[in-house]
Design an enzyme around this catalytic site. Structure first.
Site, PDB file in Angstrom:
ATOM      1  N   HIS A 165       0.878  -1.172   0.000  1.00 57.14           N
ATOM      2  CA  HIS A 165       0.000   0.000   0.000  1.00 57.14           C
ATOM      3  C   HIS A 165       0.917   1.224   0.000  1.00 57.14           C
ATOM      4  O   HIS A 165       1.589   1.493   0.983  1.00 57.14           O
ATOM      5  CB  HIS A 165      -0.894  -0.027   1.246  1.00 57.14           C
ATOM      6  CG  HIS A 165      -1.664   1.241   1.482  1.00 57.14           C
ATOM      7  ND1 HIS A 165      -3.026   1.269   1.691  1.00 57.14           N
ATOM      8  CD2 HIS A 165      -1.264   2.535   1.552  1.00 57.14           C
ATOM      9  CE1 HIS A 165      -3.420   2.521   1.870  1.00 57.14           C
ATOM     10  NE2 HIS A 165      -2.365   3.306   1.798  1.00 57.14           N
ATOM     11  N   ARG A 212      -8.823  14.111   2.715  1.00 51.69           N
ATOM     12  CA  ARG A 212      -8.606  14.700   4.054  1.00 51.69           C
ATOM     13  C   ARG A 212      -7.125  14.657   4.378  1.00 51.69           C
ATOM     14  O   ARG A 212      -6.342  14.022   3.668  1.00 51.69           O
ATOM     15  CB  ARG A 212      -9.349  13.867   5.105  1.00 51.69           C
ATOM     16  CG  ARG A 212      -8.866  12.426   5.109  1.00 51.69           C
ATOM     17  CD  ARG A 212      -9.307  11.598   6.296  1.00 51.69           C
ATOM     18  NE  ARG A 212      -8.603  10.334   6.323  1.00 51.69           N
ATOM     19  CZ  ARG A 212      -8.931   9.244   5.657  1.00 51.69           C
ATOM     20  NH1 ARG A 212      -9.989   9.244   4.864  1.00 51.69           N
ATOM     21  NH2 ARG A 212      -8.213   8.139   5.754  1.00 51.69           N
TER      22      ARG A 212
HETATM   23  C1  MV4 Z   1      -6.975  -4.942  -3.450  1.00 49.54           C
HETATM   24  C2  MV4 Z   1      -6.037  -5.905  -3.037  1.00 49.54           C
HETATM   25  C3  MV4 Z   1      -5.542  -6.758  -4.003  1.00 49.54           C
HETATM   26  N1  MV4 Z   1      -5.970  -6.673  -5.270  1.00 49.54           N
HETATM   27  N2  MV4 Z   1      -7.360  -4.878  -4.720  1.00 49.54           N
HETATM   28  C4  MV4 Z   1      -8.167  -3.406   0.908  1.00 49.54           C
HETATM   29  C5  MV4 Z   1      -9.037  -2.262   1.325  1.00 49.54           C
HETATM   30  C6  MV4 Z   1      -9.435  -1.583   0.073  1.00 49.54           C
HETATM   31  N3  MV4 Z   1      -9.239  -0.183   0.200  1.00 49.54           N
HETATM   32  C7  MV4 Z   1      -8.604  -2.162  -1.005  1.00 49.54           C
HETATM   33  N4  MV4 Z   1      -7.891  -3.281  -0.477  1.00 49.54           N
HETATM   34  C8  MV4 Z   1      -7.222  -4.148  -1.278  1.00 49.54           C
HETATM   35  N5  MV4 Z   1      -7.531  -4.086  -2.585  1.00 49.54           N
HETATM   36  C9  MV4 Z   1      -6.867  -5.748  -5.603  1.00 49.54           C
HETATM   37  N6  MV4 Z   1      -7.295  -5.686  -6.861  1.00 49.54           N
HETATM   38  C10 MV4 Z   1      -5.674  -5.953  -1.699  1.00 49.54           C
HETATM   39  C11 MV4 Z   1      -6.272  -5.080  -0.811  1.00 49.54           C
HETATM   40  C12 MV4 Z   1      -5.857  -5.205   0.557  1.00 49.54           C
HETATM   41  C13 MV4 Z   1      -5.164  -4.179   1.190  1.00 49.54           C
HETATM   42  C14 MV4 Z   1      -4.851  -2.987   0.559  1.00 49.54           C
HETATM   43  C15 MV4 Z   1      -4.176  -1.994   1.190  1.00 49.54           C
HETATM   44  C16 MV4 Z   1      -3.799  -2.170   2.504  1.00 49.54           C
HETATM   45  C17 MV4 Z   1      -4.099  -3.331   3.173  1.00 49.54           C
HETATM   46  C18 MV4 Z   1      -4.783  -4.341   2.535  1.00 49.54           C
HETATM   47  C19 MV4 Z   1      -5.066  -5.519   3.211  1.00 49.54           C
HETATM   48  C20 MV4 Z   1      -5.749  -6.504   2.583  1.00 49.54           C
HETATM   49  C21 MV4 Z   1      -6.147  -6.340   1.260  1.00 49.54           C
END
Ligand code: MV4
Length: 661
Positions: free
Chosen positions: A208, A292
């Site tokens: 992230h 924000r």
């Molecule tokens: C994803 C991903 C993997 N592939 N999208 C988690 C919350 C939401 N804002 C989007 N998230 C994710 N989207 C795709 N196509 C994995 C996550 C995700 C994640 C993302 C950022 C920070 C922590 C996370 C924990 C689990 C899954």
């Protein structure tokens, strides 16, 4: 120009905003709930207005009360901080109506980012990279399934209005699809009153990484590098850092420029964050935009030297951005750790209570503490249990990480359980040191991150706690003139000259009954803790000498606990009061020995009728006598010991049956 700003928030972020406003010569107004009557943000602001009850819904979420407060105090702007009303378009709209400046983006920008599918449509047009997927309006099962099969498994179903992982399902195969879709929809409907879904290719081990952007009202826009927030637990960030380790300058530039395009696509103004997923090949994909100031903004501040709240207030007041993109320089590395009142050993349950002791490392160019509480404040269930943010900086990642480890060890909190040691285990994990992080880091290394106690260190801490406890009692019970003239901690001891002192400390289920003998050599006092075979002396400089080895050890004593902070972490021992324990046991109706000891007298026999409060058994422990009494009128069923016998802690002494009322 803003003259007076009302901060529609509480805690550390309210204090953070007040700090910068004051530096800029802007007057500040706090708002507060019943529970926050004496909170730091109230004391630090120039003025404060009570807006309602302790629950957020009765105070910090009441837009009309906040607007009234702004009007009454003559504020010309409102800063929403994060959480609460910060991304509430109705609130932003109402402020505009009332002629107040919202320190945040235009209403339309908040609206545009409210739905993930609408946001993706906008970003696609703006040329921002997206995760391959479907984000259209046709929501029929057949179409979603067809789109999924076109891109191939695994996919991630996401609720268009979701957040915090709710309404999200990984689908690994066609066999799982129907059920996953139905359950994601149900969850989304319940949580967000809307079950619109989008489908994305599932990225397996993403990081992230989010870009800080800033735009003014004159069409200027820039990015302030990125933050890596991969270390999360159940979608809550735990440790953040800037810059993202290992990110190439080219990728940073490409992501930054994408983020600026994203902001410009929605006519953004102010501070915003564009979140991306980053895969192992440095491909990045737009996830969402937060309209924000974010909790983790300080790491950006420490590597850019820019005060983001200062920029927010300037931009909201109509000024142009103070710098241009090519004037932004990055320097060093920063980490932020969020200190929470929670118990990592008990499924991260929030911990509440009075902050009886609260000490942070000294602030410096390397260490910054953002907090909204002081010692004596209470952590309640009303609000988020974050106590502080510990932010560190140094010239490179390794050095900054060492600073973080030290700063965590110098954070001493008693009264609530905190995640400080847990954060230290993350910061010390070999894979974290190597910056080998993804959003699955915590899950992956869960077992490494669990509390691991080394027996010898626990016993050292226990011996230190026992000595601290005895010294404390001596100081409290005998404020004699001896105090100044004797060796530290020994006042009172020579006065009555008992050969030994006793102390009972509980460590979870283990009750330790300890015998301490004073030893005085050349004017310095030490104590032999007999049962632990450790000779301990405590120094006044937060060190202790255990068996000739000097180590860092700060002890904090409250009426209920002794807490020892060493280089290995925090060791808490309950101060055991046998009398309180007896009263407790009696209430429960179980007549057991409160501690190891000897039976002195047995006053009853099987078959005897007894009255509530009647003495049944007398035992001696640690040179004191304790009387075990009947908790109710009843008949003695069995007596398990005779006078003279040794009993251990918890042994059943007498069984009683209760008389019918
Ligand atoms: C994803 C991903 C993997 N592939 N999208 C988690 C919350 C939401 N804002 C989007 N998230 C994710 N989207 C795709 N196509 C994995 C996550 C995700 C994640 C993302 C950022 C920070 C922590 C996370 C924990 C689990 C899954």
């Amino acid at each position: 120009m803003i003259n007076k700003v009302l901060i529609a928030n509480r805690g550390e972020i309210a204090c953070r905003i007040i700090h910068t406003a004051k530096e800029m010569g802007i007057k500040t107004v706090a708002v507060y709930s019943d529970a926050d009557r004496n909170a730091q943000h109230v004391l630090q602001a120039d003025e404060a207005v009570h807006i309602g009850g302790s629950a957020s819904a009765d105070s910090y979420l009441r837009a009309e009360r906040i607007i009234e407060a702004a009007q009454r105090t003559g504020a010309d702007a409102v800063h929403p901080g994060y959480g609460f009303l910060s991304e509430n378009e109705t609130f932003a709209e109402a402020l505009a109506h009332a002629g107040l400046i919202f320190v945040g983006p235009p209403v339309a920008a908040i609206q545009a980012m409210g739905s993930k599918s609408a946001a993706k449509t906008i970003m696609e047009k703006a040329g921002v990279p997206l995760v391959p997927g479907y984000h259209g309006d046709d929501q029929s099962d057949a179409l979603l399934r067809a789109e999924t099969e076109k891109m191939g498994y695994p996919v991630l179903l996401k609720a268009a209005y979701g957040g915090g992982g709710k309404g999200m399902r990984i689908v690994n195969s066609a066999a799982e699809f129907d059920e996953a879709l139905a359950s994601a929809r149900r969850e989304a409907k319940a949580a967000f009153s809307n079950d619109k879904m989008l489908v994305e290719k599932y990225i397996r081990q993403p990081r992230h990484v989010e870009i800080q952007v800033f735009c003014d009202q004159h069409g200027n826009a820039l990015y302030l590098a990125e933050r890596d927030c991969s270390v999360q637990r159940r979608h809550q960030k735990v440790i953040e850092e800037a810059p993202a380790p290992g990110l190439s300058a080219e990728t940073r530039k490409a992501m930054g420029e994408s983020a600026v395009r994203a902001a410009q696509a929605i006519d953004y103004v102010g501070a915003g964050t564009v979140e991306f997923l980053l895969d192992a090949d440095e491909n990045f994909y737009f996830m969402e935009m937060n309209t924000r100031l974010q909790v983790e903004h300080p790491v950006t501040e420490l590597i850019t030297g820019i005060d983001l709240v200062d920029w927010q207030l300037r931009v909201a007041g109509g000024e142009a951005l103070p710098l241009q993109q090519d004037e932004i320089e990055l320097d060093g590395h920063a980490f932020e750790a969020r200190i929470y009142a929670e118990n990592a050993d008990d499924n991260f349950m929030p911990s509440t209570g009075v902050l009886k002791h609260l000490a942070f490392p000294a602030e410096s160019p390397y260490v910054r503490i953002d907090t909204g509480v002081v010692q004596g404040d209470e952590v309640t269930t009303y609000y988020d249990p974050m106590i502080a943010k510990l932010i560190v900086w140094d010239e490179d990642r390794d050095s900054a990480l060492r600073r973080l480890q030290l700063a965590l060890r110098d954070t001493h909190i008693v009264g609530v359980t905190t995640n400080t040691d847990y954060l230290h285990r993350i910061a010390s994990h070999p894979e974290f040191k190597k910056a080998n992080v993804s959003t699955h880091f915590i899950e992956e290394y869960q077992s490494d991150l669990a509390t691991q106690r080394h027996e010898a260190e626990v016993l050292d801490a226990l011996a230190i706690a026992a000595v601290a406890s005895v010294q404390h009692d001596l100081d409290v019970t005998d404020p004699s003139p001896w105090a100044a003239s004797t060796a530290p901690g020994l006042n009172g001891w020579q006065m009555n000259s008992p050969a030994q002192r006793f102390v009972a400390l509980r460590n979870g289920e283990d009750l330790h009954q300890l015998t301490l003998s004073a030893m005085v050599h050349s004017g310095s006092a030490s104590f032999m803790v007999e049962e632990l075979q450790r000779e301990v002396s405590l120094n006044t400089d937060q060190t202790a000498v255990v068996q000739g080895r000097r180590l860092g050890a700060q002890t904090v004593i409250t009426d209920t606990e002794v807490v020892v902070f060493t280089a290995e972490g925090r060791y808490a021992f309950e101060r055991f009061d046998p009398l309180a324990e007896l009263a407790h046991e009696e209430e429960a109706g179980t007549m057991t020995a409160p501690m190891n000891g000897t039976i002195v007298a047995v006053n009853v026999a099987a078959g005897d009728a007894v009255k509530e409060g009647q003495a049944l058994v007398v035992m001696e422990a640690m040179k004191m006598e304790y009387t075990i009494r009947a908790p109710f009128d009843g008949t003695v069923e069995q007596v398990f010991f005779q006078a003279g016998e040794l009993v251990s802690d918890g042994a059943e002494l007498v069984s009683l049956s209760e008389h019918d009322a």
